[in-house]
Design an enzyme around this catalytic site. Structure first.
Site, PDB file in Angstrom:
ATOM      1  CB  SER A 106      -1.004   0.047   1.249  1.00 25.62           C
ATOM      2  OG  SER A 106      -0.468  -0.184   2.371  1.00 25.62           O
ATOM      3  CG  HIS A 119      -0.820  -5.428   2.125  1.00 24.40           C
ATOM      4  ND1 HIS A 119      -0.201  -5.024   3.374  1.00 24.40           N
ATOM      5  CD2 HIS A 119      -0.826  -3.861   1.662  1.00 24.40           C
ATOM      6  CE1 HIS A 119       0.202  -3.742   3.501  1.00 24.40           C
ATOM      7  NE2 HIS A 119      -0.214  -3.006   2.181  1.00 24.40           N
ATOM      8  CG  HIS A 176       6.419  -8.799   7.739  1.00 23.08           C
ATOM      9  ND1 HIS A 176       7.428  -8.075   7.368  1.00 23.08           N
ATOM     10  CD2 HIS A 176       5.400  -8.112   7.838  1.00 23.08           C
ATOM     11  CE1 HIS A 176       6.921  -6.977   7.124  1.00 23.08           C
ATOM     12  NE2 HIS A 176       5.433  -6.869   7.482  1.00 23.08           N
ATOM     13  NE  ARG A 234       2.892  -3.931  12.085  1.00 23.45           N
ATOM     14  CZ  ARG A 234       2.695  -3.964  10.977  1.00 23.45           C
ATOM     15  NH1 ARG A 234       2.266  -3.142  10.145  1.00 23.45           N
ATOM     16  NH2 ARG A 234       3.119  -5.243  10.508  1.00 23.45           N
ATOM     17  CG  ASP A 261      -2.923  -8.138   9.392  1.00 24.36           C
ATOM     18  OD1 ASP A 261      -3.504  -7.052   9.608  1.00 24.36           O
ATOM     19  OD2 ASP A 261      -2.136  -8.281   8.239  1.00 24.36           O
TER      20      ASP A 261
HETATM   21  C1  COA Z   1       3.264 -12.107   4.525  1.00 21.82           C
HETATM   22  C2  COA Z   1       3.405 -13.096   3.394  1.00 21.82           C
HETATM   23  C3  COA Z   1       2.921 -12.585   2.261  1.00 21.82           C
HETATM   24  C4  COA Z   1       5.058 -12.757   3.053  1.00 21.82           C
HETATM   25  O1  COA Z   1       5.525 -13.552   1.907  1.00 21.82           O
HETATM   26  P1  COA Z   1       7.026 -13.797   1.682  1.00 21.82           P
HETATM   27  O2  COA Z   1       7.963 -12.646   1.747  1.00 21.82           O
HETATM   28  O3  COA Z   1       7.043 -14.290   0.241  1.00 21.82           O
HETATM   29  O4  COA Z   1       7.239 -15.001   2.676  1.00 21.82           O
HETATM   30  P2  COA Z   1       8.466 -16.178   2.601  1.00 21.82           P
HETATM   31  O5  COA Z   1       9.499 -15.732   1.882  1.00 21.82           O
HETATM   32  O6  COA Z   1       8.743 -16.420   3.981  1.00 21.82           O
HETATM   33  O7  COA Z   1       7.661 -17.113   1.795  1.00 21.82           O
HETATM   34  C5  COA Z   1       8.345 -18.355   1.218  1.00 21.82           C
HETATM   35  C6  COA Z   1       7.159 -19.295   1.095  1.00 21.82           C
HETATM   36  O8  COA Z   1       6.557 -19.816   2.599  1.00 21.82           O
HETATM   37  C7  COA Z   1       5.164 -19.372   2.256  1.00 21.82           C
HETATM   38  N1  COA Z   1       4.424 -18.987   3.530  1.00 21.82           N
HETATM   39  C8  COA Z   1       4.892 -17.728   4.124  1.00 21.82           C
HETATM   40  N2  COA Z   1       4.219 -17.516   5.018  1.00 21.82           N
HETATM   41  C9  COA Z   1       3.328 -18.401   5.288  1.00 21.82           C
HETATM   42  C10 COA Z   1       2.221 -18.765   5.703  1.00 21.82           C
HETATM   43  N3  COA Z   1       1.791 -17.868   6.940  1.00 21.82           N
HETATM   44  N4  COA Z   1       1.405 -19.940   5.808  1.00 21.82           N
HETATM   45  C11 COA Z   1       1.808 -20.536   4.783  1.00 21.82           C
HETATM   46  N5  COA Z   1       2.847 -20.584   3.909  1.00 21.82           N
HETATM   47  C12 COA Z   1       3.536 -19.523   4.171  1.00 21.82           C
HETATM   48  C13 COA Z   1       5.016 -18.422   1.137  1.00 21.82           C
HETATM   49  O9  COA Z   1       3.728 -18.765   0.616  1.00 21.82           O
HETATM   50  C14 COA Z   1       6.413 -19.097   0.248  1.00 21.82           C
HETATM   51  O10 COA Z   1       5.623 -20.158  -0.465  1.00 21.82           O
HETATM   52  P3  COA Z   1       6.233 -20.623  -2.036  1.00 21.82           P
HETATM   53  O11 COA Z   1       7.556 -20.747  -2.092  1.00 21.82           O
HETATM   54  O12 COA Z   1       5.429 -22.007  -2.046  1.00 21.82           O
HETATM   55  O13 COA Z   1       5.414 -19.352  -2.794  1.00 21.82           O
HETATM   56  C15 COA Z   1       3.599 -14.536   3.790  1.00 21.82           C
HETATM   57  O14 COA Z   1       4.027 -14.742   5.122  1.00 21.82           O
HETATM   58  C16 COA Z   1       1.840 -14.812   3.968  1.00 21.82           C
HETATM   59  O15 COA Z   1       1.277 -15.053   2.954  1.00 21.82           O
HETATM   60  N6  COA Z   1       1.191 -14.578   5.179  1.00 21.82           N
HETATM   61  C17 COA Z   1       0.161 -15.020   5.437  1.00 21.82           C
HETATM   62  C18 COA Z   1      -0.536 -13.581   5.015  1.00 21.82           C
HETATM   63  C19 COA Z   1      -0.572 -12.573   6.051  1.00 21.82           C
HETATM   64  O16 COA Z   1      -0.453 -12.786   7.161  1.00 21.82           O
HETATM   65  N7  COA Z   1      -0.422 -11.179   5.397  1.00 21.82           N
HETATM   66  C20 COA Z   1      -0.075 -10.143   6.194  1.00 21.82           C
HETATM   67  C21 COA Z   1       1.162  -9.615   6.395  1.00 21.82           C
HETATM   68  S1  COA Z   1       1.620  -8.544   7.399  1.00 21.82           S
END
Ligand code: COA
Length: 471
Positions: free
Chosen positions: A277, A307, A353, A362, A408
């Site tokens: 965002s 997000h 994250h 947070r 979140d």
């Molecule tokens: C926040 C988020 C998008 C960060 O993504 P990122 O920077 O790509 O995270 P990573 O590098 O740790 O991801 C590596 C792998 O782990 C997975 N992973 C990361 N967090 C995960 C979670 N909470 N549950 C399941 N799998 C997860 C990713 O989907 C990715 O899988 P892939 O290689 O098969 O695509 C991710 O952690 C997520 O999807 N979290 C859940 C949604 C959420 O809470 N979002 C709010 C963020 S403030």
């Protein structure tokens, strides 16, 4: 820090000048100083020239300094770890979490003015801090609160634009539509059409930003009451501060909910510049789109489930756990449910994250709020159980870089406790708060004359050839 130091040097110089003048003129000077001290616009007007000089010096003296190495992984991996943005209002450390102008969340809780002794910080205080780099006095916060109230009237066509959508439209769609409709009043757009010079861009950006920040709670509350309370609108109450008034317009008037909203709006406001965002807002504004256009774009990014929408997903997911396993589930049952989610190809919402590598501060401050105000709430207890159960499972997956909970994971159960149970609405609250961070930076973007964003993209073929050549 240079910023803080130069600000305090300025105040010292001022007080010396006051001592040197005759009694009559110092009284007059003090009066002038007092009124401009309480005015955010005057404070910025003083600060901007020295920050412009600072940026010019940085460019001319260090413009050619190399900042790390970019790898193919970074290009393919969503630019993770690439330093490519200037964002003055906050900085995120992977281990320690966010600092707003150098202050951590506990620092803000200690230093920013509150509505009551030992209470949560007032979001107006955070806005002042983000814009000036200085911790405001209670007088300054009260003055800013009044200024925001004076700007809070929302034009009628905004409600009509929202009403044109079906009530069943997602709350974020309704909210972003309302924000886009506010654009009609943009001072920046009018000034640009009249040929305002570059050096003055920040002034109408400031006007738009403060009006936008003042009006988004009214638009957000309208969306909530339209969807969930048969359109029975609650007018704003000018005796209340920004956070409490937002809570009031939504229909929640308990003192604890007011405190929660002050905390919520403060901690969701800003998380440096690279998140979807904030980056979207900054990118769109770099084309000199006004704050309304830029912030509406930012909201569309916030509405994504990876997000801001994660706060909605968390509460829905927690409720589905309870539906399947009952309120008093064992840790084994909970583990099974987490595995079931992962095995069906979904993420566990509220965990992980893009930058953080520890539990989000947070999350921690919301946990402390819960321990203080609602320790026996069954959903809070479930959130606490998840804190124990989920990280080892995500670690076991072997690919998740951060198994810890983010902001979140906690917010939904707090809101739910006070009666705001409609999970689909939660991202709008996040959006209202984000206006403070994104718009603060937009004012500085224009004050510092930051450049149009235009990174270079390449094709897979280009990358393959490049890698072959450098092998
Ligand atoms: C926040 C988020 C998008 C960060 O993504 P990122 O920077 O790509 O995270 P990573 O590098 O740790 O991801 C590596 C792998 O782990 C997975 N992973 C990361 N967090 C995960 C979670 N909470 N549950 C399941 N799998 C997860 C990713 O989907 C990715 O899988 P892939 O290689 O098969 O695509 C991710 O952690 C997520 O999807 N979290 C859940 C949604 C959420 O809470 N979002 C709010 C963020 S403030």
């Amino acid at each position: 820090m240079v910023f803080f130091r130069s600000v305090s040097a300025l105040s010292k110089l001022r007080s010396r000048l006051v001592q040197q003048s005759s009694l009559n003129s110092s009284v007059r000077w003090l009066q002038i100083q007092t009124s401009s001290d309480l005015d955010l616009h005057s404070q910025l007007k003083e600060l901007i020239p020295e920050q412009q000089e600072r940026l010019k010096k940085l460019k001319s003296e260090h413009g050619k300094v190399q900042l790390g190495n970019i790898t193919v992984d970074m290009v393919l991996g969503g630019m993770r770890g690439m330093t490519g943005l200037l964002w003055e209002t906050s900085l995120l450390d992977p281990e320690e979490g966010i600092r707003f102008r150098g202050l951590s969340i506990p620092d803000c809780q200690k230093l920013l003015p509150a509505a009551k002794p030992d209470g949560e910080p007032l979001p107006e205080g955070l806005l002042w801090l983000l814009l000036t780099g200085k911790v405001p006095t209670k007088g300054q916060v009260n003055a800013l609160s009044k200024e925001l109230q004076s700007r809070a009237a929302v034009p009628d066509h905004v409600y009509k634009a929202i009403d044109a959508l079906p009530v069943s439209a997602h709350p974020m769609t309704q909210f972003a539509t309302g924000v886009l409709a506010l654009q009609v009043q943009s001072e920046f757009q009018k000034a640009y059409e009249k040929g305002i010079p570059k050096s003055k861009y920040w002034e109408p950006t400031y006007e738009d930003s403060l009006s936008l920040i003042a009006q988004v709670p009214v638009v957000g509350a309208y969306v909530y009451r339209r969807i969930y309370k048969n359109g029975q609108i609650i007018p704003k109450d000018d005796s209340l501060d920004y956070g409490a008034n937002f809570s009031h317009m939504l229909g929640f008037d308990s003192p604890e909910m007011h405190e929660l909203m002050r905390l919520y709006v403060t901690i969701h406001s800003d998380h440096e510049g690279g998140n979807v965002s904030a980056h979207t807002g900054h990118l769109v504004a770099s084309a000199l789109s006004d704050p309304y256009l830029s912030f509406a774009a930012a909201l569309n990014g916030l509405a994504g489930p990876l997000h801001g929408l994660a706060n909605q997903e968390v509460l829905l997911w927690i409720k589905s756990v309870v539906d399947e396993c009952g309120e008093n589930m064992t840790k084994e049952q909970l583990k099974d449910y987490v595995w079931k989610t992962l095995n069906s190809g979904k993420v566990v919402p509220g965990f992980g994250h893009g930058v953080l590598r520890k539990t989000d501060p947070r999350y921690m401050c919301q946990r402390e709020f819960a321990l203080k105000h609602l320790p026996d709430d069954p959903l809070f207890q479930l959130v606490s159980k998840l804190y124990e159960v989920v990280p080892p499972i995500l670690t076991e997956l072997g690919k998740v870089k951060n198994p810890w909970p983010n902001v979140d994971a906690h917010s939904g159960v707090l809101l739910n406790h006070y009666g705001l149970t409609e999970a689909r609405y939660f991202t709008v609250l996040f959006g209202v708060s984000r206006s403070i961070g994104i718009c603060s930076q937009l004012i500085w973007d224009r004050a510092l004359g930051l450049a149009l964003e235009r990174p270079k993209s390449v094709t897979m073929e280009w990358l393959e050839n490049y890698c072959k050549k450098s092998a």
